[in-house]
Design a protein around this motif. Sequence first.
Motif, mmCIF file in Angstrom:
data_model
loop_
_atom_site.group_PDB
_atom_site.id
_atom_site.type_symbol
_atom_site.label_atom_id
_atom_site.label_comp_id
_atom_site.label_asym_id
_atom_site.label_seq_id
_atom_site.Cartn_x
_atom_site.Cartn_y
_atom_site.Cartn_z
ATOM 1 N N ILE A 54 -4.856 6.482 -4.229
ATOM 2 C CA ILE A 54 -4.497 6.827 -2.853
ATOM 3 C C ILE A 54 -5.688 6.586 -1.919
ATOM 4 C CG2 ILE A 54 -3.813 8.706 -1.319
ATOM 5 C CD1 ILE A 54 -2.113 9.829 -3.539
ATOM 6 N N ARG A 55 -6.890 6.908 -2.367
ATOM 7 C CA ARG A 55 -8.085 6.620 -1.558
ATOM 8 C C ARG A 55 -8.217 5.111 -1.332
ATOM 9 N NH1 ARG A 55 -12.605 9.333 -0.126
ATOM 10 N NH2 ARG A 55 -12.180 11.086 -1.512
ATOM 11 N N GLN A 56 -7.907 4.305 -2.338
ATOM 12 C CA GLN A 56 -7.989 2.853 -2.189
ATOM 13 C C GLN A 56 -6.968 2.349 -1.171
ATOM 14 O OE1 GLN A 56 -7.553 2.287 -6.418
ATOM 15 N NE2 GLN A 56 -9.662 1.509 -6.637
ATOM 16 N N ILE A 57 -5.791 2.964 -1.143
ATOM 17 C CA ILE A 57 -4.818 2.619 -0.098
ATOM 18 C C ILE A 57 -5.366 3.020 1.267
ATOM 19 C CG2 ILE A 57 -2.538 3.178 0.852
ATOM 20 C CD1 ILE A 57 -1.523 3.428 -2.015
ATOM 21 N N ALA A 58 -5.936 4.224 1.339
ATOM 22 C CA ALA A 58 -6.462 4.731 2.608
ATOM 23 C C ALA A 58 -7.575 3.867 3.158
ATOM 24 C CB ALA A 58 -6.946 6.169 2.427
ATOM 25 N N THR A 59 -8.306 3.200 2.279
ATOM 26 C CA THR A 59 -9.406 2.339 2.720
ATOM 27 C C THR A 59 -8.981 0.886 2.880
ATOM 28 O OG1 THR A 59 -10.136 2.106 0.412
ATOM 29 C CG2 THR A 59 -11.177 3.831 1.734
ATOM 30 N N GLY A 60 -7.674 0.646 2.829
ATOM 31 C CA GLY A 60 -7.159 -0.690 3.105
ATOM 32 C C GLY A 60 -7.233 -1.669 1.960
ATOM 33 N N THR A 61 -7.301 -1.167 0.719
ATOM 34 C CA THR A 61 -7.359 -2.055 -0.451
ATOM 35 C C THR A 61 -6.222 -1.727 -1.424
ATOM 36 O OG1 THR A 61 -8.953 -0.548 -1.503
ATOM 37 C CG2 THR A 61 -9.837 -2.441 -0.277
ATOM 38 N N PRO A 62 -4.970 -2.009 -1.025
ATOM 39 C CA PRO A 62 -3.838 -1.712 -1.912
ATOM 40 C C PRO A 62 -3.880 -2.493 -3.217
ATOM 41 C CG PRO A 62 -3.124 -3.060 -0.055
ATOM 42 C CD PRO A 62 -4.525 -2.613 0.247
ATOM 43 N N GLU A 63 -4.530 -3.675 -3.206
ATOM 44 C CA GLU A 63 -4.640 -4.450 -4.441
ATOM 45 C C GLU A 63 -5.467 -3.691 -5.474
ATOM 46 O OE1 GLU A 63 -3.950 -7.020 -0.963
ATOM 47 O OE2 GLU A 63 -5.483 -5.538 -1.443
ATOM 48 N N LEU A 93 4.124 -0.755 -15.932
ATOM 49 C CA LEU A 93 5.425 -0.711 -15.277
ATOM 50 C C LEU A 93 5.397 0.275 -14.112
ATOM 51 C CD1 LEU A 93 7.808 -0.790 -18.385
ATOM 52 C CD2 LEU A 93 7.152 -2.680 -16.908
ATOM 53 N N GLY A 94 4.242 0.342 -13.463
ATOM 54 C CA GLY A 94 4.073 1.278 -12.357
ATOM 55 C C GLY A 94 5.018 1.030 -11.200
ATOM 56 N N GLY A 95 5.468 -0.195 -11.022
ATOM 57 C CA GLY A 95 6.404 -0.495 -9.944
ATOM 58 C C GLY A 95 7.743 0.180 -10.161
ATOM 59 N N MET A 96 8.291 0.065 -11.370
ATOM 60 C CA MET A 96 9.564 0.710 -11.644
ATOM 61 C C MET A 96 9.410 2.220 -11.706
ATOM 62 S SD MET A 96 12.795 0.468 -12.047
ATOM 63 C CE MET A 96 13.256 -1.211 -12.485
ATOM 64 N N THR A 125 1.862 -1.224 -5.774
ATOM 65 C CA THR A 125 2.313 -2.159 -6.804
ATOM 66 C C THR A 125 3.149 -3.286 -6.211
ATOM 67 O OG1 THR A 125 4.176 -0.686 -7.309
ATOM 68 C CG2 THR A 125 2.201 -0.460 -8.662
ATOM 69 N N ASP A 126 3.984 -2.968 -5.222
ATOM 70 C CA ASP A 126 4.790 -4.011 -4.587
ATOM 71 C C ASP A 126 3.908 -5.026 -3.869
ATOM 72 O OD1 ASP A 126 7.050 -2.773 -5.513
ATOM 73 O OD2 ASP A 126 7.918 -2.358 -3.538
ATOM 74 N N THR A 127 2.798 -4.558 -3.292
ATOM 75 C CA THR A 127 1.887 -5.462 -2.579
ATOM 76 C C THR A 127 1.364 -6.550 -3.509
ATOM 77 O OG1 THR A 127 1.199 -3.738 -1.008
ATOM 78 C CG2 THR A 127 -0.281 -5.617 -1.306
ATOM 79 N N VAL A 128 0.949 -6.147 -4.704
ATOM 80 C CA VAL A 128 0.406 -7.116 -5.658
ATOM 81 C C VAL A 128 1.503 -8.005 -6.230
ATOM 82 C CG1 VAL A 128 -0.646 -7.330 -7.951
ATOM 83 C CG2 VAL A 128 -1.635 -5.787 -6.262
ATOM 84 N N MET A 129 2.631 -7.408 -6.595
ATOM 85 C CA MET A 129 3.693 -8.199 -7.201
ATOM 86 C C MET A 129 4.285 -9.198 -6.217
ATOM 87 S SD MET A 129 5.553 -5.351 -9.618
ATOM 88 C CE MET A 129 6.780 -6.539 -10.162
ATOM 89 N N ALA A 130 4.388 -8.804 -4.942
ATOM 90 C CA ALA A 130 4.931 -9.713 -3.934
ATOM 91 C C ALA A 130 4.042 -10.937 -3.756
ATOM 92 C CB ALA A 130 5.087 -8.987 -2.610
ATOM 93 N N ALA A 131 2.749 -10.764 -4.001
ATOM 94 C CA ALA A 131 1.818 -11.885 -3.885
ATOM 95 C C ALA A 131 1.850 -12.784 -5.113
ATOM 96 C CB ALA A 131 0.400 -11.350 -3.670
#
Length: 444
Positions: free
Chosen positions: A65-74, A86-89, A124-130
């Motif tokens: 969550i901290r990584q999301i907060a700092t703009g690094t969802p990857e 299988l974190g996405g599902m 997880t969707d951010t990485v998989m979509a890429a």
Amino acid sequence: MADGTFQTGLHSGRLDAEVLEENFSDLHPPLSGHEALVAADRCYFCHDAPCITACPTDIDIPLFIRQIATGTPEAAAKTIFDQNILGGMCARVCPTETLCEEACVREAAEGKPVTIGQLQRYATDTVMAAGNHPYVRSAQTGKRVAVVGAGPAGLACAHRLALNGHDVKIFEARPKGGGLNEFGIAAYKSVDGFAQAELEWLLSIGGIELEYNTALGQGIDLASLSSGFDAVFLGMGLGGVNSLGIDGDDLNNVENAVDFIANLRQSNDLSSIPIGRHVVVIGGGMTAVDAAVQAKLLGALEVTMVYRRGRDAMSASVFEQDLAASKGVRIITNAQPVAVIGEDSVTAVTFEFTETSSGNLKGTGETFDLQADQVFRAIGQTFDDAKLGLVLEGRKIAVDANGRTSQPGIWAGGDCAAGGDDLTVTAVAEGRDAAENIHQALSA
């Protein structure tokens, strides 16, 4: 038939396509980037975070969550996938309200937890979509491992083994992989073919071969797998369904809820699925809720869930119970079926009220009838041991803390193995941990 009638009492096309599309849209639409930042900002980033302890896969939730907060969802996705490939599902189907979010400090303080599941999906969707796969296989070891079942446990095991440099062959009984994720959950929880997209993404690590339409006793057996591979992992889930064991259980339109859910998930035209006007679902778990809600969303006039004990004993979470009620499903508790009524097809179900005394359930002798032209059994699934020759614990495969079975060289995990709860996230954890133990054994 041309008029849409399939069997007595069942009809397709009760609702038009536009209504069905709306009914089966995403239960929790994905967060936008801004929404994710706002949600992440609510996290206290606890040092001894109770949410981590509550997660069966031990994801470092405050870190991602901290990584999301700092703009690094990857980076957040990598933190999640390190523990749960299988974190996405799992972000879509985990009962987070009784796991990480129930343990959240915000939940205790305010009654409103950090939306951990939705944040996990965002990352997880951010990485998989890429189209990126954040892992590279280790040097190949020359070892081969057979995995039986392409469900959550088998896939998690296969991925971790491939990551560690082993070659894996998965044998799957169905024509598609994914197991519970593909066939066993409500369609509104996983839209747009996500289960297959996640499967393809997982396999992109390489080193994993999938053979479909192959099951133990049907093309393969445990002896040949043990002799042909360096290790075997069993993750085939539960193949059987408990019967009601009462008169009329074999009448037309008395069906297994898991089959109804699977057929719905594989349908390309929801308007073609026959549904009754008066539907009764027997059971109190997640499968019962999924069947009941989807029957209502398909246009059933009246849907009733009946459970033999009280609401507090239902394995479906309070969130799922409330979801069912919000969709118009009636829930009756402390009642057990005693007979299914009808000649060729079901017309009603007789129930007996129950009470619990000293922990024992017993009937009161008072009965009532519910009109029904369709009945779904959702009273649990059973394991078909297929004469494996393995020691069982209860009605499942006995395993130790590392997933080892009674036979050397054979591991098991997921719903077919004893000891865990029947959740996707638990199956992932067991498959992952068994893979690490297999790797240690093969590296010795």
